[in-house]
Scaffold this motif. Structure first.
Motif, PDB file in Angstrom:
ATOM      1  N   ARG A 132       3.963   0.489   2.259  1.00 27.13           N
ATOM      2  CA  ARG A 132       3.647  -0.380   3.394  1.00 27.13           C
ATOM      3  C   ARG A 132       3.398  -1.791   2.848  1.00 27.13           C
ATOM      4  O   ARG A 132       2.598  -1.972   1.936  1.00 27.13           O
ATOM      5  N   SER A 186       0.854  -1.186   0.000  1.00 26.22           N
ATOM      6  CA  SER A 186       0.000   0.000   0.000  1.00 26.22           C
ATOM      7  C   SER A 186       0.885   1.228   0.000  1.00 26.22           C
ATOM      8  O   SER A 186       1.912   1.276   0.713  1.00 26.22           O
ATOM      9  N   LEU A 187       0.503   2.200  -0.820  1.00 22.61           N
ATOM     10  CA  LEU A 187       1.276   3.431  -0.867  1.00 22.61           C
ATOM     11  C   LEU A 187       0.918   4.291   0.338  1.00 22.61           C
ATOM     12  O   LEU A 187      -0.257   4.429   0.682  1.00 22.61           O
ATOM     13  N   TRP A 196      10.921   7.798   8.107  1.00 25.76           N
ATOM     14  CA  TRP A 196      11.139   8.431   6.796  1.00 25.76           C
ATOM     15  C   TRP A 196      10.140   9.550   6.568  1.00 25.76           C
ATOM     16  O   TRP A 196      10.350  10.461   5.795  1.00 25.76           O
ATOM     17  N   LEU A 236       9.613  14.235  -6.014  1.00 23.06           N
ATOM     18  CA  LEU A 236       8.721  13.481  -6.894  1.00 23.06           C
ATOM     19  C   LEU A 236       8.326  14.331  -8.089  1.00 23.06           C
ATOM     20  O   LEU A 236       8.252  13.833  -9.222  1.00 23.06           O
ATOM     21  N   ILE A 283       7.789   7.946  -2.154  1.00 21.62           N
ATOM     22  CA  ILE A 283       6.510   7.648  -1.501  1.00 21.62           C
ATOM     23  C   ILE A 283       6.763   6.517  -0.514  1.00 21.62           C
ATOM     24  O   ILE A 283       7.614   5.644  -0.771  1.00 21.62           O
ATOM     25  N   GLY A 284       5.988   6.554   0.553  1.00 22.44           N
ATOM     26  CA  GLY A 284       6.081   5.461   1.507  1.00 22.44           C
ATOM     27  C   GLY A 284       5.403   4.213   0.972  1.00 22.44           C
ATOM     28  O   GLY A 284       4.445   4.281   0.200  1.00 22.44           O
ATOM     29  N   HIS A 331       9.217  13.729   4.772  1.00 23.81           N
ATOM     30  CA  HIS A 331       8.300  13.487   3.679  1.00 23.81           C
ATOM     31  C   HIS A 331       7.896  14.759   2.950  1.00 23.81           C
ATOM     32  O   HIS A 331       7.563  14.730   1.764  1.00 23.81           O
ATOM     33  N   HIS A 351       0.643   9.801  -8.044  1.00 24.15           N
ATOM     34  CA  HIS A 351       1.324   9.849  -6.737  1.00 24.15           C
ATOM     35  C   HIS A 351       1.572  11.291  -6.318  1.00 24.15           C
ATOM     36  O   HIS A 351       1.377  11.642  -5.147  1.00 24.15           O
ATOM     37  N   LEU A 409       3.287  -3.410  -8.643  1.00 21.40           N
ATOM     38  CA  LEU A 409       2.875  -2.078  -8.201  1.00 21.40           C
ATOM     39  C   LEU A 409       2.571  -1.159  -9.377  1.00 21.40           C
ATOM     40  O   LEU A 409       2.460   0.060  -9.191  1.00 21.40           O
ATOM     41  N   SER A 410       2.445  -1.706 -10.549  1.00 23.14           N
ATOM     42  CA  SER A 410       2.207  -0.951 -11.774  1.00 23.14           C
ATOM     43  C   SER A 410       3.429  -0.104 -12.118  1.00 23.14           C
ATOM     44  O   SER A 410       4.050  -0.318 -13.142  1.00 23.14           O
ATOM     45  N   THR A 411       3.767   0.813 -11.272  1.00 20.13           N
ATOM     46  CA  THR A 411       4.999   1.589 -11.418  1.00 20.13           C
ATOM     47  C   THR A 411       5.672   1.642 -10.069  1.00 20.13           C
ATOM     48  O   THR A 411       4.988   1.849  -9.052  1.00 20.13           O
ATOM     49  N   PHE A 412       6.953   1.473 -10.112  1.00 19.44           N
ATOM     50  CA  PHE A 412       7.625   1.506  -8.821  1.00 19.44           C
ATOM     51  C   PHE A 412       7.490   2.911  -8.237  1.00 19.44           C
ATOM     52  O   PHE A 412       7.874   3.901  -8.881  1.00 19.44           O
ATOM     53  N   PRO A 413       6.907   2.998  -7.083  1.00 18.91           N
ATOM     54  CA  PRO A 413       6.700   4.336  -6.511  1.00 18.91           C
ATOM     55  C   PRO A 413       8.017   4.900  -6.001  1.00 18.91           C
ATOM     56  O   PRO A 413       8.809   4.202  -5.385  1.00 18.91           O
ATOM     57  N   VAL A 414       8.221   6.164  -6.299  1.00 25.88           N
ATOM     58  CA  VAL A 414       9.436   6.809  -5.791  1.00 25.88           C
ATOM     59  C   VAL A 414       9.026   7.986  -4.929  1.00 25.88           C
ATOM     60  O   VAL A 414       7.987   8.638  -5.168  1.00 25.88           O
ATOM     61  N   ASP A 423       1.245   7.067 -13.415  1.00 21.84           N
ATOM     62  CA  ASP A 423       1.278   6.642 -12.013  1.00 21.84           C
ATOM     63  C   ASP A 423       1.966   7.678 -11.135  1.00 21.84           C
ATOM     64  O   ASP A 423       1.476   8.000 -10.032  1.00 21.84           O
ATOM     65  N   LEU A 424       3.073   8.182 -11.623  1.00 22.30           N
ATOM     66  CA  LEU A 424       3.801   9.170 -10.817  1.00 22.30           C
ATOM     67  C   LEU A 424       2.976  10.445 -10.659  1.00 22.30           C
ATOM     68  O   LEU A 424       3.002  11.089  -9.600  1.00 22.30           O
ATOM     69  N   LEU A 432      11.209  14.491 -10.406  1.00 18.83           N
ATOM     70  CA  LEU A 432      11.312  13.212 -11.119  1.00 18.83           C
ATOM     71  C   LEU A 432      10.224  13.111 -12.175  1.00 18.83           C
ATOM     72  O   LEU A 432      10.485  12.717 -13.330  1.00 18.83           O
ATOM     73  N   SER A 443      -3.595   0.589  -3.018  1.00 23.66           N
ATOM     74  CA  SER A 443      -2.999  -0.658  -2.522  1.00 23.66           C
ATOM     75  C   SER A 443      -2.982  -1.702  -3.633  1.00 23.66           C
ATOM     76  O   SER A 443      -3.754  -1.639  -4.592  1.00 23.66           O
TER      77      SER A 443
END
Lengths: 866, 190
Positions: A204, A165-166, B11, B22, A201-202, B15, B114, A194-199, B110-111, B25, A177
């Protein structure tokens, strides 16, 4: 097995449904399995339906068709009974309750059953960790997680659900999630996309493991997403630099838009001692770094790894080796110069040896050699260059040097980058080497040769170092490779660093090296032999017998060649065997011969010689020898003794003869009576003996018992008569009353006819026999006189009438048949008949009737004049 | 293992600084996406003529940082919507196979999502900012579609860049202590 059991249960269930009244019910009830946890108590209640004719007392329980004990029952009311039991692992799970008929009237039986599926709650996964590897220029969206599921199988179908989960750091109404289900029992890993590796971002992450009995979550992992990322190592290149002590390392950024930090490490090729350049030394944006303070002309391996800035990710693996060589520099050390001196009668053959400088810092191209010779205050200088041969361990240069010439040598190594420092050596006049070390010894330590020595006696020279030289002993002197190493002057022991073959002998020499101004000079060497590993000899000694005697023999053998010994010979054992008896003699290694003693004479011996080292022995070839029958001189002694004995006997006999001369003489030559002195010559003629002697009563007979058969037949009638007469009267052959009756007779038997009349041992007796009366009748005249003559003189009459000799012998003498058997066979029948004829008495009468004239019958050949 | 990588919820202390990173990026990913598209469609590297599709009120200095972020956030939401529209149309029109461009397109989407979520807490509470899309896809031709896609991608580059710049110029903010409880996704033992 389990399937068949289920089928059986199903059949029983159907049978119950068909054959029994449905007047019971179990709670809990399910058309599916009822899952129960092993080790826990399970309670079921059996209830009678309203239309049942039974009471709760009729209810009984069975588990897997085995009645459960009554004490597990609990009567709830008149229509319900519960049972509580602990679920065991070996339980099959078919639980039934039924009514037992206790009334006399027939009542349809009641029965009901449920199936229990046993299992365990899943264990909580532990040690959860996740990893997202780099794919291309980004981190992979596939997050792979690992955990420890524990060792206990749930016995039930289990699912592992990996959740991700992000986490944006604040509460969200619809958190993003992801999850993935892995159905493998006791799964240890699972991957969620995860579809895209989150960067930035936390993230869980946790795992939920579930079975029919329940589910349990692992501990959560909450990390900044990079913490799960592991980048690939960078692609590294190493570029040689014109500066000899540096190389340039270059790499490529390979993850887009993510800042990485890099660590560089390097070492000399083949070494495992790395030197690390921390990531602080490399700028984030840079893609190259210069490594400095490296060794010239040396291969270096370089590796790199990276990590996301601020150590947010895993470290990447180390990259593969990128290798390159630094640039050349001038040699930093001098060549290792040494010499071998082989002296002859008036000169020395000097071979200079040198190794390339340890710190060559490049490729050595040549060596410049300068030799200055001094003889009687005259100097001669030789300058030459020797090309470097990289295939040789060391270079050589040979020269002749007289015993009265001293030489000083200087050598430098040259490469493309420059020349090395100068190495020097002095070769002094012959036999003027300084003193050597003392008490050189060696031993093995961890399989390596450890050499120890004591310093040389102090002298005016300054001891600068020791040089240890060794060579493998081989058949060919030209193939001997010299090796040497140097140690400092304050060191008196060291390990020889080189390749030593086992079972090979090495000669180790230690030289003290002195410094004389700017030159070095070696002292006298002290040498010892050594092995790194000893073994039994490859061949046995070749032996032979050099001296074989009656009870001893000398065995000699040759020494085993050094390259075949494989160790130090400790002793030799000589085995010698005759028959089944084997003996041995052991001698030390210095001996090359041995005398075998206490051997049996004239015996065959088998011999072989065994050579031994500390590691084993080897027999030589067998050979045989035979001991002699006589010892040395024994034959000579026997011959001498025999000769002496013979001589002694001879002398003894001669002495005996000389001492018993008269006796022997008498035996050999008896005394013949002298007729001239014989008393018979004085016989009175008044004795008419002749007239009164009946001629038939006088006979001289020699009766041979062996001749009984050969007597003439006509004589046989007479013989008894004669015999009677002979038996009644003592008589003998000899001289009778008449000289004609006298006849010679041997008193000793002689078988040799030829010698019958010539024997020297027989005595011829002459007797005169005077006939007495016949058969006891006494004659009228004087009684018969018997007189024996001892004269040795020949009978003269016989000489005068030799013709009678033969006749008389044939007529009156017989010899024993056995003695003369040989003669009889040779003479034939005629001879036999004539010899065996008995003389008739009538032939004697004329002789008897002859007047008593002295007459001697000659002794045929038995008498020799003295 | 990660050397000194952050572990646990600590972490979150940094944040607030993760959104600018992000955004930066994302901006670079958008640039890359646009290049990939131009390369794939053989389009010139010069921008397609025309204004940005998404329009927002001018970000004038009197605006607070939160207001700027809120406006940009609204613009990015429109960008995301346009991107999703692009994806839908491209999938419908070209039924493309998985490739570098499509992967990059997904990454950007996706990014961007995010970033939108991560910047929500930076918005001004109780105030709503709107961004407008001046031009929707006009015409049904393939060329028009590609031009429109180019413009969408150009807008993405532009507004993510604006957002990245704005976020990176913002003063350091303290991350609020998260007091939330998890909802929904966690399963517990029954």
């Amino acid at each position: 097995m389990e399937a068949s059991f289920h089928v059986l249960v199903l059949l029983m269930y159907l049978h119950c449904a068909a054959g029994f009244n449905n007047c019971l019910k179990i709670l809990p009830d399910s058309i599916d399995k009822i899952y129960v946890e092993v080790g826990t108590d399970f309670t079921a209640t059996c209830c009678l339906q309203d239309d049942s004719h039974h009471t709760s007392d009729d209810i009984e329980w069975k588990l897997d068709n085995i009645s459960l004990p009554k004490h597990l029952y609990h009567k709830i009311n008149a229509t319900a009974v519960s049972v509580t039991f602990t679920v065991s692992q070996d339980m099959r799970g078919f639980l039934t309750c039924f009514t037992s008929q206790k009334s006399l009237s027939y009542v349809n039986p009641c029965m009901y059953g449920i199936f229990l599926e046993k299992g365990y709650l899943p264990s909580k996964p532990k040690n959860l960790s996740c990893l997202a590897l780099q794919e291309g220029s980004n981190f992979s969206p596939n997050l792979r997680c690992f955990w420890n599921p524990g060792n206990r199988d749930t016995l039930l179908n289990t699912t592992y659900t990996l959740h991700a989960s992000l986490d944006y750091g604040f509460e969200q109404s619809t958190p993003t999630s992801f999850q993935h289900v892995c159905t493998e029992r006791l799964a240890r890993n699972c991957t969620v996309n995860l579809s895209t590796f989150p960067v930035h971002i936390g993230l869980r992450v946790w795992v939920t493991v579930s079975d029919a009995l329940g589910s349990v979550n692992s501990d959560e992992l909450l990390r900044e997403s990079f913490a799960f990322a592991k980048p690939n190592p960078p692609d590294v290149q190493v570029l040689a630099d014109v500066i000899y002590s540096t190389v340039m390392v270059e790499w490529k950024h390979h993850i887009s838009n993510i800042e990485l930090r890099y660590v560089i490490r390097y070492c000399q090729a083949g070494s495992s001692v790395w030197t690390e350049v921390s990531e602080e030394s490399t700028e984030i944006s840079s893609e190259s770094f210069r490594l400095q303070a490296l060794q010239p002309y040396t291969l270096y391996d370089v590796q790199m790894r990276c990590i996301v800035k601020n150590h947010q990710s895993y470290w990447s693996d180390w990259s593969r080796n990128a290798t390159n060589r630094t640039a050349e520099a001038k040699p930093a050390s001098k060549p290792d110069l040494w010499r071998i001196i082989q002296s002859t009668s008036d000169s020395r053959n000097v071979t200079l040896l040198w190794k390339a400088p340890v710190k060559a810092n490049g490729i050595i191209l040549r060596y410049d050699l300068k030799i200055t010779m001094k003889k009687d205050s005259k100097f001669k200088e030789v300058i030459t260059s020797v090309d470097h041969d990289p295939h040789r361990l060391y270079q050589t240069y040979s020269m002749e040097l007289s015993a009265k010439t001293m030489a000083s040598i200087e050598i430098i190594a040259a490469s493309s980058a420059g020349v090395s420092p100068k190495a020097t050596l002095v070769i002094p006049l012959s036999n003027q080497d300084p003193s050597g070390v003392e008490r050189l010894s060696w031993s093995l330590r961890d399989g390596q040769l450890w050499v120890e020595w004591m310093p040389p006696v102090a002298n005016l020279l300054r001891l600068s170092e020791y040089l240890l030289e060794w060579e493998k002993v081989s058949l060919d002197d030209h193939q001997r490779d010299k090796h040497w190493q140097r140690v400092k002057a304050n060191v008196n022991s060291t390990t020889l660093t080189g390749h030593f073959e086992p079972f090979k002998r090495y000669n180790i020499s230690v030289y003290p090296v002195y410094t004389l101004q700017k030159y070095t000079q070696a002292g006298r060497p002290v040498t010892t032999a050594a092995y790194t590993q000893q073994g039994p000899p490859l061949e046995g000694p070749t032996a032979n017998i050099t001296k074989s005697k009656k009870t001893s023999a000398e065995v000699k053998w040759t020494e085993i060649p050094l390259h075949r010994q494989q160790g130090f010979i400790t002793n030799y054992t000589i085995f010698y065997k005759t028959g089944n008896v084997e003996k041995s003699v052991t001698v030390n290694s210095d001996n090359r011969s041995c005398v075998l003693t206490n051997l049996t004479s004239e015996s065959e011996y088998g011999v072989h010689v065994m050579a031994s080292t500390v590691a084993g022995s080897r027999n030589g070839t067998d050979f045989n020898f035979k001991t002699q029958k006589y010892a040395d001189g024994e034959v000579e002694v026997i011959v001498v003794l025999v000769c002496l004995s013979f001589l002694f006997i001879t002398v003894f006999i001669i002495m005996l003869f000389l001492r018993k001369r008269e006796t022997i003489k008498q035996l050999l030559w008896p005394q013949v009576p002298d007729p001239s002195v014989s008393s018979i010559a004085h016989w009175s003629p008044d004795f008419p003996v002749k007239a009164n002697i009946p001629k038939e009563d006088v006979s001289v007979v020699e009766v041979d018992v062996f001749d009984g058969k050969s007597l003439c037949e006509e004589d046989k009638a007479v013989l008894p008569l004669k015999k009677d007469k002979y038996m009644s009267e003592e008589h003998s052959s000899g001289i009778g009353g008449s000289s004609c009756m006298s006849s010679p007779r041997h008193s000793v038997s002689d078988s040799d006819e030829g010698d019958s009349g010539q024997t020297t041992t027989s005595t011829v007796q002459y007797s005169s026999v005077v006939a007495s009366g016949y058969k006891g009748q006494t004659p009228n005249h004087q009684p018969p006189v018997f007189a024996r003559s001892e004269s040795t003189q020949p009978l003269l009459d016989c000489e005068e009438h030799p013709e009678h000799l033969h006749d008389s012998r044939n007529s009156y003498f017989r010899r024993a048949k056995g003695v003369e058997l040989g003669g009889l066979v040779q003479e034939g029948e005629e001879s036999n008949e004539s010899s065996l004829t008995f003389c008739p008495m009538e032939e004697m009468s004329p002789i008897v009737e002859d007047p008593p004239t002295p007459c001697y019958m000659p002794q045929q050949n038995s008498y020799r004049p003295q | 293992m990660a050397g000194r990588a952050s572990r646990g919820r600590h972490w979150l202390r940094g944040h607030a600084g993760s959104s600018p990173a992000l955004a930066r990026l994302l901006h670079e990913e958008c640039i890359q996406l646009l290049e990939l598209y131009r390369k794939r469609e053989s389009l010139p590297s010069s921008p397609v003529a025309g204004d940005y599709l998404v329009s927002i009120p001018p970000l004038v200095p009197p605006m607070s940082h939160a207001e700027k972020i809120s406006i940009l956030h609204a613009a990015l939401k429109e960008c995301l919507r346009l991107l999703e529209d692009v994806i839908t149309r491209e999938n419908a029109e070209f039924s493309e196979e998985e490739g570098e461009y499509t992967r990059q397109r997904t990454t950007v989407k996706d990014l961007l999502g995010h970033l939108l979520v991560s910047t929500e807490r930076l918005l001004v509470d109780g105030q709503r900012f709107e961004a407008a899309v001046k031009e929707e896809l006009d015409g049904s031709g393939i060329f028009d579609l590609k031009m429109w896609i180019s413009r969408v991608l150009q807008d993405l580059v532009h507004w993510t860049g604006q957002t990245s710049d704005t976020l990176n110029q913002a003063p350091a903010e303290k991350a609020p202590i998260s007091r939330r409880t998890r909802k929904g996704t966690r399963k517990t033992r029954n």
